[in-house]
Structure formats: C-alpha cells, structure tokens
Design a protein around this motif. Structure first.
Motif, mmCIF file in Angstrom:
data_model
loop_
_atom_site.group_PDB
_atom_site.id
_atom_site.type_symbol
_atom_site.label_atom_id
_atom_site.label_comp_id
_atom_site.label_asym_id
_atom_site.label_seq_id
_atom_site.Cartn_x
_atom_site.Cartn_y
_atom_site.Cartn_z
ATOM 1 N N LEU A 150 12.006 101.148 66.611
ATOM 2 C CA LEU A 150 13.359 101.208 67.159
ATOM 3 C C LEU A 150 14.055 99.878 66.917
ATOM 4 O O LEU A 150 13.399 98.843 66.777
ATOM 5 N N VAL A 151 15.375 99.896 66.899
ATOM 6 C CA VAL A 151 16.135 98.652 66.940
ATOM 7 C C VAL A 151 16.699 98.509 68.347
ATOM 8 O O VAL A 151 16.913 99.512 69.033
ATOM 9 N N PRO A 152 16.918 97.276 68.804
ATOM 10 C CA PRO A 152 16.817 96.021 68.049
ATOM 11 C C PRO A 152 15.432 95.399 68.126
ATOM 12 O O PRO A 152 14.645 95.692 69.025
ATOM 13 N N ASP A 212 15.108 103.910 57.768
ATOM 14 C CA ASP A 212 14.619 102.551 57.485
ATOM 15 C C ASP A 212 13.665 102.043 58.560
ATOM 16 O O ASP A 212 12.828 101.176 58.291
ATOM 17 N N GLN A 213 13.807 102.571 59.778
ATOM 18 C CA GLN A 213 12.969 102.079 60.885
ATOM 19 C C GLN A 213 11.504 102.504 60.718
ATOM 20 O O GLN A 213 10.638 101.959 61.385
ATOM 21 N N PHE A 214 11.253 103.501 59.826
ATOM 22 C CA PHE A 214 9.887 104.014 59.691
ATOM 23 C C PHE A 214 9.091 103.328 58.584
ATOM 24 O O PHE A 214 7.909 103.622 58.412
ATOM 25 N N PHE A 232 11.365 92.652 71.615
ATOM 26 C CA PHE A 232 11.779 94.050 71.522
ATOM 27 C C PHE A 232 12.269 94.534 72.876
ATOM 28 O O PHE A 232 12.056 93.879 73.892
ATOM 29 N N GLN A 233 12.947 95.662 72.897
ATOM 30 C CA GLN A 233 13.587 96.270 74.072
ATOM 31 C C GLN A 233 14.784 95.407 74.501
ATOM 32 O O GLN A 233 14.620 94.277 74.978
ATOM 33 N N SER A 234 15.983 95.987 74.387
ATOM 34 C CA SER A 234 17.208 95.195 74.541
ATOM 35 C C SER A 234 17.305 94.487 75.892
ATOM 36 O O SER A 234 17.727 93.337 75.958
ATOM 37 N N LEU A 235 16.909 95.162 76.983
ATOM 38 C CA LEU A 235 17.078 94.506 78.286
ATOM 39 C C LEU A 235 16.126 93.305 78.411
ATOM 40 O O LEU A 235 16.507 92.259 78.951
ATOM 41 N N ARG A 281 25.621 101.332 64.695
ATOM 42 C CA ARG A 281 25.928 102.320 65.742
ATOM 43 C C ARG A 281 24.989 102.231 66.937
ATOM 44 O O ARG A 281 25.212 102.905 67.948
ATOM 45 N N SER A 282 23.931 101.430 66.808
ATOM 46 C CA SER A 282 22.937 101.350 67.885
ATOM 47 C C SER A 282 23.509 100.629 69.092
ATOM 48 O O SER A 282 23.902 99.462 69.018
ATOM 49 N N GLN A 283 23.494 101.325 70.233
ATOM 50 C CA GLN A 283 24.012 100.719 71.464
ATOM 51 C C GLN A 283 23.064 99.634 71.968
ATOM 52 O O GLN A 283 23.501 98.639 72.553
ATOM 53 N N PHE A 286 23.886 96.681 69.995
ATOM 54 C CA PHE A 286 25.203 96.217 70.467
ATOM 55 C C PHE A 286 25.028 95.285 71.673
ATOM 56 O O PHE A 286 25.640 94.218 71.758
ATOM 57 N N ARG A 287 24.142 95.669 72.600
ATOM 58 C CA ARG A 287 23.907 94.826 73.787
ATOM 59 C C ARG A 287 23.457 93.425 73.379
ATOM 60 O O ARG A 287 23.939 92.426 73.918
ATOM 61 N N VAL A 288 22.520 93.385 72.449
ATOM 62 C CA VAL A 288 21.974 92.079 72.052
ATOM 63 C C VAL A 288 23.029 91.284 71.274
ATOM 64 O O VAL A 288 23.147 90.067 71.459
ATOM 65 N N PRO A 317 19.084 108.775 68.685
ATOM 66 C CA PRO A 317 18.930 109.649 67.514
ATOM 67 C C PRO A 317 17.698 110.535 67.549
ATOM 68 O O PRO A 317 17.775 111.733 67.231
ATOM 69 N N ARG A 318 16.542 109.967 67.965
ATOM 70 C CA ARG A 318 15.325 110.796 67.920
ATOM 71 C C ARG A 318 15.405 111.970 68.879
ATOM 72 O O ARG A 318 14.860 113.045 68.611
ATOM 73 N N VAL A 319 16.096 111.795 70.006
ATOM 74 C CA VAL A 319 16.285 112.912 70.943
ATOM 75 C C VAL A 319 17.287 113.911 70.355
ATOM 76 O O VAL A 319 17.064 115.130 70.384
HETATM 77 N N1 LIG Z 1 15.232 101.187 75.342
HETATM 78 C C1 LIG Z 1 15.384 100.668 74.016
HETATM 79 C C2 LIG Z 1 16.084 101.707 73.169
HETATM 80 C C3 LIG Z 1 15.958 101.391 71.713
HETATM 81 C C4 LIG Z 1 16.482 102.564 70.912
HETATM 82 O O1 LIG Z 1 16.282 103.741 71.248
HETATM 83 N N2 LIG Z 1 17.161 102.227 69.814
HETATM 84 C C5 LIG Z 1 17.719 103.279 69.013
HETATM 85 C C6 LIG Z 1 19.115 102.904 68.529
HETATM 86 S S1 LIG Z 1 20.182 102.594 69.889
HETATM 87 C C7 LIG Z 1 16.825 103.531 67.825
HETATM 88 O O2 LIG Z 1 16.288 102.624 67.227
HETATM 89 N N3 LIG Z 1 16.668 104.807 67.509
HETATM 90 C C8 LIG Z 1 15.886 105.227 66.409
HETATM 91 C C9 LIG Z 1 15.486 106.633 66.619
HETATM 92 O O3 LIG Z 1 15.851 107.210 67.642
HETATM 93 O O4 LIG Z 1 14.789 107.146 65.743
HETATM 94 C C10 LIG Z 1 16.216 99.384 74.066
HETATM 95 O O5 LIG Z 1 17.034 99.247 74.965
HETATM 96 O O6 LIG Z 1 16.007 98.520 73.187
#
Ligand SMILES: N[C@@H](CCC(=O)N[C@@H](CS)C(=O)NCC(=O)O)C(=O)O
Length: 212
Positions: free
Chosen positions: A51-53, A37-39, A63-66, A8-10, A13-15, A109-111
């Motif tokens: 965070l993913v990806p 799992d990310q923790f 790290f960081q999709s962009l 579901r991670s956008q 998805f970009r990567v 998700p964290r927000v």
């Molecule tokens: N700016 C980062 C955003 C990464 C990000 O926030 N990934 C989300 C999923 S889309 C995530 O891992 N969230 C885990 C969380 O919010 O706890 C990027 O573009 O890679």
C-alpha cells in the motif's frame, strides 16, 4: 526524505500535507495503483502490505499514514500537529480515526475492486456503497465538531492539526464520488479554510505531477 505516493491516494495526501506543513522537502516516487505498481517485488520488499504511502527518512522505512504523521510530529515538532493537553490530543486523534480507521478503509481500491470483480456489484451499487460509508463518516465528524467548543475555522483551536488533515481526506473522496455535502457546514468551513493554505492545496491530488 523519499515518499512513495499515488496522486489519488488519500493516505498519501495526508502525508504530503504534513510534510508541507512542517516545511520538509521530499523526493516523490510514483506508484500507479491502477496499473499494479504496488505489487512489484521491489516495492513489496519495502512495504509488505503493498500500500501507499511509504516514507523513507534517513534509512527508516515508515508505513501507515497516521503512524507517519505522528512520527513526523515527534521528530520535527514545529509547527505542532497535535494540541498540548492530553484531552485535546485524544479528541484530535479520535476525529482523525473516523476517517483513517472507519471510513477510508471501506473505499480503498482493493475493496472497490473486490465489490466489482468478486461480488459482481454494478457500478451503481458500488457507488452507493462508497457514498454510504463516506456519508456515515461525514455525519460522525460533523456531530463531533458540533459538540466541540474549540472547533471553528479548524477542528481544534487556531491551527491545523492531524484532525484537519484527516477531515480533508474525508471530503476529497466525498467530492470525487458526488456525496451530498450540504448537511455538513462545519466540515465544509474547515475544509475551505484548509484548502486556502498552500501546504494543503499543493498536496491536493490534482496538483501532483503524476495526476492524470
Ligand atoms: N490505513 C492505511 C491505508 C493505506 C491504503 O489503503 N492506501 C491505498 C491508497 S489510499 C492503497 O495503497 N491502495 C492499494 C490497493 O488498495 O490495492 C494508511 O492510512 O496508510
């Protein structure tokens, strides 16, 4: 290459789209963000932001999709994901950042968890928050497309760029969270063009092996 991803991670998805467009094979490692799992320490050692990806290429941790999209484009130039001219590159990057820097970070998700768990917002209030920030991003993208003569079936020119990848990851959550989309004909034309390309559709959250 190894990609740490969640269906579901956008940002993932970009990567996935970029790797598919470049024709680069990968091994996926699935993290379930709602199960935390990310923790776990092992992943935290890899990506301190948890965070993913994360993409591993030849031992390099990215790290960081962009930043990952830019890396892939520099390391594997064909097909290009940015136009040649500096002005057009700046425009494409700017459009991408409306999603990556200004819209998506407000709905991750964290927000969403903070809104519910700490600020005690109701489900309706939380949905209004998500729709508000996604809607502002959609409005800005549509307005930029309207004044950009090189936009048409894609954001810029005749091939998908980083801007199209990030437009798709603006629309996908907007659909998930029931944002009205009728006011964005340019965005939806480009979204439909992109999703007809296997590199995009194969990367869609619902097509991932970890999708629920
Ligand atoms: N700016 C980062 C955003 C990464 C990000 O926030 N990934 C989300 C999923 S889309 C995530 O891992 N969230 C885990 C969380 O919010 O706890 C990027 O573009 O890679």
């Amino acid at each position: 290459m190894k990609l740490y991803t969640y269906y579901r991670s956008q940002a993932s998805f970009r990567v996935r789209i970029a790797l598919n467009l470049k024709g680069i094979a990968r091994e996926d490692s699935y993290l379930h963000l709602e199960k935390g799992d990310q923790f776990v320490a092992e992943y935290r050692a890899l990506n301190p932001q948890m965070l993913v990806p994360t993409l591993i290429d030849d031992g390099v941790e990215l790290f960081q999709s962009l930043a990952i999209l830019e890396y892939l484009n520099e390391r594997y130039p064909q097909p290009p994901l940015l136009p040649a001219e500096p002005e057009a590159r700046a425009w494409v990057r700017g459009l991408a950042l409306i999603n990556v820097a200004d819209s998506h970070p407000l709905i991750v998700p964290r927000v969403r968890h903070y809104l519910t768990d700490v600020l005690k917002l109701s489900d309706a209030q939380r949905l209004a928050w998500i729709q508000h920030w996604l809607g502002l991003g959609l409005e800005a993208i549509e307005a930029q497309l309207a004044r950009h003569p090189e936009s048409g079936d894609f954001c810029h020119g005749e091939r998908p760029s980083i801007a199209d990848i990030c437009l798709v990851t603006q629309v996908t959550p907007a659909k998930t969270f029931d944002c009205p989309l009728d006011a964005y004909p340019r965005i939806m034309r480009i979204y439909d063009t992109c999703m007809a390309i296997p590199a995009f559709s194969d990367a869609h959250p619902t097509r991932q092996p970890d999708a629920e």
